[in-house]
Design an enzyme around this catalytic site. Structure first.
Site, PDB file in Angstrom:
ATOM      1  N   ASP A  89       0.838  -1.212   0.000  1.00 60.47           N
ATOM      2  CA  ASP A  89       0.000   0.000   0.000  1.00 60.47           C
ATOM      3  C   ASP A  89       0.865   1.251   0.000  1.00 60.47           C
ATOM      4  OD1 ASP A  89      -2.845   1.251   1.985  1.00 60.47           O
ATOM      5  OD2 ASP A  89      -2.083   1.743   0.000  1.00 60.47           O
ATOM      6  N   ARG A 109       0.075   9.006   1.370  1.00 56.74           N
ATOM      7  CA  ARG A 109      -0.607   9.004   2.692  1.00 56.74           C
ATOM      8  C   ARG A 109       0.073   8.055   3.670  1.00 56.74           C
ATOM      9  NH1 ARG A 109      -3.687   6.286  -0.748  1.00 56.74           N
ATOM     10  NH2 ARG A 109      -3.707   4.018  -0.435  1.00 56.74           N
ATOM     11  N   ASN A 110       0.812   7.069   3.152  1.00 58.38           N
ATOM     12  CA  ASN A 110       1.498   6.104   4.022  1.00 58.38           C
ATOM     13  C   ASN A 110       2.987   6.388   4.142  1.00 58.38           C
ATOM     14  OD1 ASN A 110      -0.839   4.734   4.622  1.00 58.38           O
ATOM     15  ND2 ASN A 110      -0.688   3.434   2.804  1.00 58.38           N
ATOM     16  N   ASP A 115       4.360   1.824   7.827  1.00 56.31           N
ATOM     17  CA  ASP A 115       3.306   0.794   7.787  1.00 56.31           C
ATOM     18  C   ASP A 115       3.474  -0.218   6.663  1.00 56.31           C
ATOM     19  OD1 ASP A 115       1.471   3.630   8.588  1.00 56.31           O
ATOM     20  OD2 ASP A 115       1.983   2.029   9.982  1.00 56.31           O
TER      21      ASP A 115
HETATM   22  C1  LIG Z   1       5.200   7.135  13.389  1.00 56.95           C
HETATM   23  N1  LIG Z   1       4.104   8.095  13.232  1.00 56.95           N
HETATM   24  C2  LIG Z   1       2.851   7.597  12.923  1.00 56.95           C
HETATM   25  C3  LIG Z   1       1.772   8.457  12.729  1.00 56.95           C
HETATM   26  C4  LIG Z   1       0.407   7.932  12.421  1.00 56.95           C
HETATM   27  C5  LIG Z   1      -0.680   8.478  13.135  1.00 56.95           C
HETATM   28  C6  LIG Z   1      -1.953   7.998  12.884  1.00 56.95           C
HETATM   29  N2  LIG Z   1      -2.208   7.022  11.976  1.00 56.95           N
HETATM   30  C7  LIG Z   1      -1.157   6.502  11.273  1.00 56.95           C
HETATM   31  N3  LIG Z   1      -1.460   5.494  10.328  1.00 56.95           N
HETATM   32  N4  LIG Z   1      -1.736   5.918   9.069  1.00 56.95           N
HETATM   33  C8  LIG Z   1      -1.968   5.039   8.086  1.00 56.95           C
HETATM   34  C9  LIG Z   1      -1.906   3.632   8.335  1.00 56.95           C
HETATM   35  C10 LIG Z   1      -2.116   2.727   7.282  1.00 56.95           C
HETATM   36  C11 LIG Z   1      -2.041   1.357   7.501  1.00 56.95           C
HETATM   37  C12 LIG Z   1      -2.270   0.401   6.325  1.00 56.95           C
HETATM   38  C13 LIG Z   1      -2.278  -1.045   6.765  1.00 56.95           C
HETATM   39  C14 LIG Z   1      -1.142   0.591   5.298  1.00 56.95           C
HETATM   40  C15 LIG Z   1      -3.616   0.713   5.663  1.00 56.95           C
HETATM   41  C16 LIG Z   1      -1.758   0.871   8.774  1.00 56.95           C
HETATM   42  C17 LIG Z   1      -1.542   1.775   9.815  1.00 56.95           C
HETATM   43  F1  LIG Z   1      -1.277   1.280  11.045  1.00 56.95           F
HETATM   44  C18 LIG Z   1      -1.623   3.172   9.615  1.00 56.95           C
HETATM   45  C19 LIG Z   1      -1.419   4.157  10.669  1.00 56.95           C
HETATM   46  O1  LIG Z   1      -1.204   3.858  11.864  1.00 56.95           O
HETATM   47  C20 LIG Z   1       0.164   6.952  11.444  1.00 56.95           C
HETATM   48  C21 LIG Z   1       1.230   6.405  10.542  1.00 56.95           C
HETATM   49  O2  LIG Z   1       1.713   5.188  11.020  1.00 56.95           O
HETATM   50  C22 LIG Z   1       1.985   9.858  12.847  1.00 56.95           C
HETATM   51  C23 LIG Z   1       3.261  10.342  13.156  1.00 56.95           C
HETATM   52  N5  LIG Z   1       3.607  11.695  13.285  1.00 56.95           N
HETATM   53  C24 LIG Z   1       2.806  12.803  13.284  1.00 56.95           C
HETATM   54  C25 LIG Z   1       3.388  14.062  13.524  1.00 56.95           C
HETATM   55  C26 LIG Z   1       2.578  15.169  13.491  1.00 56.95           C
HETATM   56  N6  LIG Z   1       1.260  15.026  13.251  1.00 56.95           N
HETATM   57  C27 LIG Z   1       0.754  13.800  13.033  1.00 56.95           C
HETATM   58  N7  LIG Z   1       1.499  12.675  13.032  1.00 56.95           N
HETATM   59  C28 LIG Z   1       4.332   9.431  13.364  1.00 56.95           C
HETATM   60  O3  LIG Z   1       5.486   9.865  13.655  1.00 56.95           O
END
Ligand SMILES: Cn1cc(-c2ccnc(-n3ncc4cc(C(C)(C)C)cc(F)c4c3=O)c2CO)cc(Nc2ccncn2)c1=O
Length: 266
Positions: free
Chosen positions: A129, A133-134, A147
């Site tokens: 994927d 966005r990822n 991810d």
């Molecule tokens: C490591 N990390 C993760 C995130 C973060 C936050 C929320 N959702 C996600 N997401 N986004 C997308 C996502 C997608 C998947 C697929 C299996 C590929 C569909 C699986 C996930 F598990 C995630 C996930 O956890 C992430 C991405 O893993 C945000 C960060 N940083 C910031 C900084 C400032 N503002 C917002 N986020 C960061 O440093």
């Protein structure tokens, strides 16, 4: 192995970063480092399967992959402790910086991700994927892949089935849409769409068409057009990545080489 086991008391949560695919994601600290902590919600991921897989994900270590530092599994829900990426999701970063990113900056985002993908390719690891966005952006604007490989734990068939409303059709190669046939060459197709997103400053591919219209247009041999900001040399790499037959597409090793050569040009 308990080498990756992190003691619950060592992790401090501060603010919520967002609700991820599997549960909430928090900003936190661990061993005086800023981290992103993912909590895994029951029913959204098979915990047992993930614990084994966590060992694999921790063996994948590269400067252009968002690093998994360890897991807290001594109580439920389990925590996944990741490297913190200050500037968040690449799609939002591109949209916020619209009109302000230099040609060099756009090319280097593509180069960053091609490096991480060439490493996954050499490790025979398929992302499944890859999309802006990822990908996440560090404090000094380095883009890293997040991810990778996590799609296999998504229990929501709206996401996993190619007819599902959440399936990433716009980033999927024809053989993935038709037969679910994933490979590093289907990741290369997605990388071509990723480059299109970067040079379109975060626009959605085929944004005025539905998923089924996108499938039709691909089957008719049509492809995404060159974004205004995109040099012809980079657009040719996108078109090469969108060849119908997987074997006609470049490897990530080759894409990395081509992008690095373009990056050297004055
Ligand atoms: C490591 N990390 C993760 C995130 C973060 C936050 C929320 N959702 C996600 N997401 N986004 C997308 C996502 C997608 C998947 C697929 C299996 C590929 C569909 C699986 C996930 F598990 C995630 C996930 O956890 C992430 C991405 O893993 C945000 C960060 N940083 C910031 C900084 C400032 N503002 C917002 N986020 C960061 O440093």
């Amino acid at each position: 192995s308990d080498k990756w086991e992190i003691h619950p008391d060592e992790v401090k949560l501060s603010v919520e970063l967002g609700s991820g695919q599997f549960g909430l994601v928090w900003k936190g600290s661990w061993q005086d480092m800023e981290v992103a902590v993912k909590t895994v919600r029951e029913g959204f991921m098979s915990e047992e399967e993930f614990k084994e897989e966590a060992q694999v994900m921790m063996k994948l270590s590269h400067n252009r992959l968002v690093q998994l530092y360890g897991v807290v599994t001594q109580r439920s829900p389990i925590y996944l402790v990741f490297e913190f990426m200050e500037n968040g999701c690449l799609t939002e970063f591109l949209r916020a910086k619209k009109g302000k990113l230099s040609q060099k900056a756009l090319l280097e985002m593509c180069l960053d991700v091609s490096e991480g993908m060439a490493y996954l390719e050499s490790s025979n690891f398929i992302h499944r994927d890859l999309a802006a966005r990822n990908c996440l952006v560090s404090e000094n604007s380095v883009v890293k892949i997040a991810d990778f490989g996590m799609t296999r734990f998504v229990l929501d068939d709206q996401y996993t089935s190619s007819h599902g409303s959440k399936f990433p059709v716009r980033w999927s190669s024809p053989e993935v849409i038709k037969f679910g046939k994933y490979s590093s060459k289907s990741d290369v197709w997605s990388f071509g769409v990723f480059m299109w997103e970067v040079y379109s400053e975060g626009r959605t591919p085929y944004d005025n068409r539905s998923n089924s219209e996108v499938v039709e247009t691909l089957n008719a041999g049509h492809r995404l057009l060159k974004p205004r900001l995109c040099p012809q040399s980079v657009y040719e790499l996108m078109q090469w990545s969108w060849k119908e037959k997987p074997e006609d597409r470049p490897s990530f090793a080759l894409l990395l080489h081509e992008l690095a050569c373009l990056d050297q040009e004055p």
